[in-house]
Design a protein around this motif. Structure first.
Motif, PDB file in Angstrom:
ATOM      1  N   GLN A 191       0.817  -1.218   0.000  1.00 50.86           N
ATOM      2  CA  GLN A 191       0.000   0.000   0.000  1.00 50.86           C
ATOM      3  C   GLN A 191       0.851   1.268   0.000  1.00 50.86           C
ATOM      4  O   GLN A 191       0.357   2.354  -0.290  1.00 50.86           O
ATOM      5  N   TRP A 192       2.142   1.134   0.313  1.00 44.25           N
ATOM      6  CA  TRP A 192       3.008   2.302   0.348  1.00 44.25           C
ATOM      7  C   TRP A 192       3.774   2.501  -0.951  1.00 44.25           C
ATOM      8  O   TRP A 192       4.495   3.493  -1.098  1.00 44.25           O
ATOM      9  N   LYS A 193       3.645   1.587  -1.875  1.00 45.21           N
ATOM     10  CA  LYS A 193       4.457   1.641  -3.082  1.00 45.21           C
ATOM     11  C   LYS A 193       4.275   2.954  -3.827  1.00 45.21           C
ATOM     12  O   LYS A 193       5.243   3.548  -4.301  1.00 45.21           O
ATOM     13  N   GLU A 194       3.043   3.426  -3.936  1.00 44.89           N
ATOM     14  CA  GLU A 194       2.763   4.627  -4.727  1.00 44.89           C
ATOM     15  C   GLU A 194       2.993   5.916  -3.952  1.00 44.89           C
ATOM     16  O   GLU A 194       3.397   6.923  -4.520  1.00 44.89           O
ATOM     17  N   ARG A 195       2.736   5.908  -2.641  1.00 44.25           N
ATOM     18  CA  ARG A 195       2.814   7.163  -1.912  1.00 44.25           C
ATOM     19  C   ARG A 195       3.971   7.206  -0.920  1.00 44.25           C
ATOM     20  O   ARG A 195       4.064   8.135  -0.122  1.00 44.25           O
ATOM     21  N   LYS A 196       4.851   6.220  -0.977  1.00 47.18           N
ATOM     22  CA  LYS A 196       5.937   6.175  -0.005  1.00 47.18           C
ATOM     23  C   LYS A 196       6.818   7.417  -0.086  1.00 47.18           C
ATOM     24  O   LYS A 196       7.135   8.031   0.938  1.00 47.18           O
ATOM     25  N   GLN A 197       7.218   7.801  -1.302  1.00 47.71           N
ATOM     26  CA  GLN A 197       8.105   8.948  -1.432  1.00 47.71           C
ATOM     27  C   GLN A 197       7.434  10.228  -0.936  1.00 47.71           C
ATOM     28  O   GLN A 197       8.063  11.059  -0.275  1.00 47.71           O
ATOM     29  N   ARG A 198       6.160  10.381  -1.222  1.00 47.80           N
ATOM     30  CA  ARG A 198       5.467  11.574  -0.767  1.00 47.80           C
ATOM     31  C   ARG A 198       5.360  11.607   0.751  1.00 47.80           C
ATOM     32  O   ARG A 198       5.458  12.658   1.381  1.00 47.80           O
ATOM     33  N   THR A 199       5.156  10.436   1.342  1.00 48.71           N
ATOM     34  CA  THR A 199       5.107  10.344   2.793  1.00 48.71           C
ATOM     35  C   THR A 199       6.448  10.720   3.409  1.00 48.71           C
ATOM     36  O   THR A 199       6.518  11.500   4.360  1.00 48.71           O
ATOM     37  N   ILE A 200       7.516  10.171   2.858  1.00 55.07           N
ATOM     38  CA  ILE A 200       8.856  10.491   3.333  1.00 55.07           C
ATOM     39  C   ILE A 200       9.119  11.983   3.213  1.00 55.07           C
ATOM     40  O   ILE A 200       9.654  12.623   4.133  1.00 55.07           O
ATOM     41  N   ASP A 201       8.731  12.555   2.079  1.00 55.35           N
ATOM     42  CA  ASP A 201       8.967  13.978   1.853  1.00 55.35           C
ATOM     43  C   ASP A 201       8.255  14.844   2.881  1.00 55.35           C
ATOM     44  O   ASP A 201       8.762  15.902   3.274  1.00 55.35           O
ATOM     45  N   GLU A 202       7.053  14.411   3.298  1.00 56.34           N
ATOM     46  CA  GLU A 202       6.336  15.169   4.321  1.00 56.34           C
ATOM     47  C   GLU A 202       7.133  15.225   5.619  1.00 56.34           C
ATOM     48  O   GLU A 202       7.282  16.279   6.244  1.00 56.34           O
ATOM     49  N   TYR A 203       7.657  14.088   6.040  1.00 59.47           N
ATOM     50  CA  TYR A 203       8.443  14.056   7.270  1.00 59.47           C
ATOM     51  C   TYR A 203       9.729  14.851   7.126  1.00 59.47           C
ATOM     52  O   TYR A 203      10.168  15.528   8.056  1.00 59.47           O
ATOM     53  N   VAL A 204      10.353  14.771   5.970  1.00 59.22           N
ATOM     54  CA  VAL A 204      11.565  15.549   5.728  1.00 59.22           C
ATOM     55  C   VAL A 204      11.260  17.038   5.844  1.00 59.22           C
ATOM     56  O   VAL A 204      11.993  17.803   6.492  1.00 59.22           O
ATOM     57  N   ARG A 205      10.176  17.464   5.215  1.00 62.73           N
ATOM     58  CA  ARG A 205       9.830  18.883   5.205  1.00 62.73           C
ATOM     59  C   ARG A 205       9.612  19.409   6.625  1.00 62.73           C
ATOM     60  O   ARG A 205      10.098  20.482   6.992  1.00 62.73           O
ATOM     61  N   TYR A 206       8.888  18.649   7.440  1.00 62.59           N
ATOM     62  CA  TYR A 206       8.565  19.142   8.770  1.00 62.59           C
ATOM     63  C   TYR A 206       9.733  19.016   9.736  1.00 62.59           C
ATOM     64  O   TYR A 206       9.884  19.838  10.644  1.00 62.59           O
ATOM     65  N   SER A 207      10.554  18.016   9.560  1.00 61.75           N
ATOM     66  CA  SER A 207      11.781  17.940  10.362  1.00 61.75           C
ATOM     67  C   SER A 207      12.656  19.159  10.097  1.00 61.75           C
ATOM     68  O   SER A 207      13.169  19.801  11.015  1.00 61.75           O
ATOM     69  N   TRP A 208      12.810  19.478   8.826  1.00 55.51           N
ATOM     70  CA  TRP A 208      13.625  20.636   8.427  1.00 55.51           C
ATOM     71  C   TRP A 208      13.008  21.932   8.950  1.00 55.51           C
ATOM     72  O   TRP A 208      13.733  22.825   9.422  1.00 55.51           O
TER      73      TRP A 208
END
Length: 560
Positions: free
Chosen positions: A95-112
């Motif tokens: 279920q994460w295959k399609e949205r995994k990168q977008r999910t990761i990017d969200e966490y990256v953005r907010y950590s930064w």
């Protein structure tokens, strides 16, 4: 207001970062501990990170120290977000295959954003956690094609590490485990700095001469005796074959030599070329450094034997980490040789030295390059087959460099290289295709290699001659040849091959400088409601129905 607050990205205002902090605070009890369910999510992420990424090859943490700080709620939120984003890469849920990168990017953005919003107060002075978070975020940016963002974060991490005096031996006031963590963190940052600088005119941020810190010991503890330093390992006047730098130390030594190789082959000013076949030339000196380090590495055994003896089964432990480091050692050894003798780089280097170039030396260099390209490809494919994830993503670049060499030889008039090269090339493309699910930039490199193969007959005719005729290359051809051996270029979603590939959809890749591809309404994680997304959190929804847990390694399970 601090400079960090003034420069918050538009995607996350200071008020929204406060909401993140408050939403997390709401999940803490009166003693400041995280709620059991939220704590379980973080613990799952940390377990996945240490199982799949730690010491393969980056060792940003001491596991004992990290878990102790986590239990005491001493891990800053921005670092927890960076660890979760990194761990998310390794979930196998379909279920994460399609949205995994977008999910990761969200966490990256907010950590930064949290890092930028930190006020300049005494309690928020630079610390080890900040270096760790920046290093993790830089890797995530690199693999997503956000080159300038990665470059900025690596630069910040290096400067903060220098401010913390991490280039020097750690103070004895720290515990043995904390000293080990600082040592491994700095040298992991050194590796990352060298890898991202495999490019034309991208100087390393950390200079060899500034590193007075001892190399890590194999047992993971501080050395009681005088540690081996980078200087003592590489200084030809004082080094000895009796040195015992350890496996991680050898990785550092070879990455330092990689920096020398890049300087010699990609960054030397025109007109300053020496005669590389002479024994006192920098080119010959680098070759001697490589063979010296390979000899030290051979004492730890054969890497292919280690792969057979320690295939990964999810419980690999220290043997698996040592084998992963050995894979890196020999990968760097072969990569250095591939770049030193790469037909384009070497041809450009000797172009002004014709006709003085010894024919026998040139043929030997071409044969050596082909041999190391095959060995590098074989090593990484065998490592992946043995269960070792292609960590770091830098391995995709290594496969690409070797693939360009193999593609040139696949068009050679010599029958044996031609036949061997075709098989290796197919394996290389398969490798890049398979790891594209893990690393976004592997897809870019696979596309680049296919495009290069389609044009390699023309390049082979020019570059594999006894006297390569670099000037015969057209402007576009020269750009392509340089790009496929330039890690910086291959991190760019808008690579030079895009204009040559009419079927490519440029909207499929995040634009340069963005922090992710998600838009309002996308099915991605919203850190304003941290850990409460149906795909990530085992917490029940507001209506009380069961939600799918994020099973990090296996099939999905239902929350009872």
């Amino acid at each position: 207001m601090s400079w960090r607050s003034r420069n918050l990205p538009k995607t996350c205002s200071k008020s929204s970062t406060n909401q993140i902090e408050s939403s997390t605070a709401a999940k803490m009890d009166t003693q400041g501990r995280l709620s059991p369910r939220t704590d379980a999510i973080i613990q799952q992420a940390c377990d996945v990170y240490f199982r799949h990424s730690h010491n393969k090859p980056y060792a940003f943490f001491n596991e004992e120290v990290f878990h102790r700080r986590l239990a005491l709620n001493q891990i800053p939120l921005y670092l927890r977000l960076a660890v979760i984003a990194t761990a998310a890469r390794y979930t196998s849920l379909s279920q994460w295959k399609e949205r995994k990168q977008r999910t990761i990017d969200e966490y990256v953005r907010y950590s930064w954003s949290l890092i930028l919003a930190m006020p300049d107060t005494p309690e928020n002075t630079a610390n080890v956690a900040l270096v760790q978070a920046l290093a993790l975020l830089a890797i995530l940016d690199t693999t997503a094609g956000r080159r300038r963002s990665a470059w900025l974060k690596i630069g910040m991490a290096v400067r903060i590490s220098q401010d913390l005096r991490m280039t020097l031996e750690p103070t004895l006031e720290l515990s043995v485990a904390e000293r080990d963590e600082r040592r491994r963190l700095f040298w992991s940052l050194f590796l990352l700095d060298r890898f991202i600088c495999c490019s034309f005119h991208r100087p390393s941020a950390i200079k060899d001469a500034d590193c007075h810190l001892g190399l890590p010991a194999d047992d993971g503890l501080d050395m009681l005796s005088l540690p081996v330093t980078l200087k003592s390992l590489l200084d030809k006047r004082t080094r000895s074959r009796s040195l015992q730098p350890g496996i991680f130390g050898l990785s550092v030594g070879l990455s330092a030599v990689l920096g020398h190789t890049i300087d010699e082959m990609m960054n030397k000013e025109p007109g300053m070329e020496d005669e590389p076949w002479l024994p006192d030339s920098p080119y010959s000196s680098i070759n001697r450094d490589l063979e010296f380090l390979r000899e030290l590495a051979s004492r730890h055994g054969s890497v292919l034997t280690a792969l057979r003896q320690h295939p990964l089964d999810g419980t690999q432990g220290r043997d698996g980490e040592r084998t992963a480091q050995m894979v890196l050692i020999y990968t760097l050894y072969h990569l250095n040789h591939c770049l030193l003798s790469h037909p384009l780089l070497l041809g450009s280097k000797i172009e002004l030295l014709q006709p003085k170039v010894p024919l026998s030396w040139m043929k030997e260099a071409q044969a050596r390059c082909f041999t190391h390209a095959r060995s590098l490809t074989t090593l990484l494919i065998n490592a992946k087959a043995a269960g070792y994830m292609p960590v770091p993503s830098f391995y995709s670049y290594c496969i690409l460099v070797a693939g360009t060499i193999l593609a040139l030889h696949a068009c050679s008039d010599e029958v044996v290289p031609h036949q061997e090269s075709e098989g290796y090339l197919q394996s290389s493309l398969t490798y890049l295709g398979e790891v594209s699910e893990l690393w976004e930039n592997a897809h870019i490199m696979a596309t680049a290699l296919r495009s290069f193969i389609a044009r390699s007959a023309r390049y082979s005719d020019i570059l594999l001659q006894d006297q390569p005729h670099i000037q015969s290359l057209g402007h576009e051809e020269f750009i392509i040849l340089r790009s496929v051996i330039d890690y910086w270029a291959m991190m760019d979603p808008r690579d030079p091959f895009s204009s040559l590939n009419p079927n490519r959809d440029p909207s499929a890749i995040s634009p340069e400088g963005s922090s992710g591809s998600s838009k309002p309404g996308d099915d991605t994680i919203n850190p304003h409601t941290l850990f409460q997304h149906a795909g990530l959190s085992p917490m029940p929804s507001e209506h009380g129905e069961s939600l799918i847990q994020w099973d990090w390694d296996g099939e999905s399970t239902m929350d009872a």
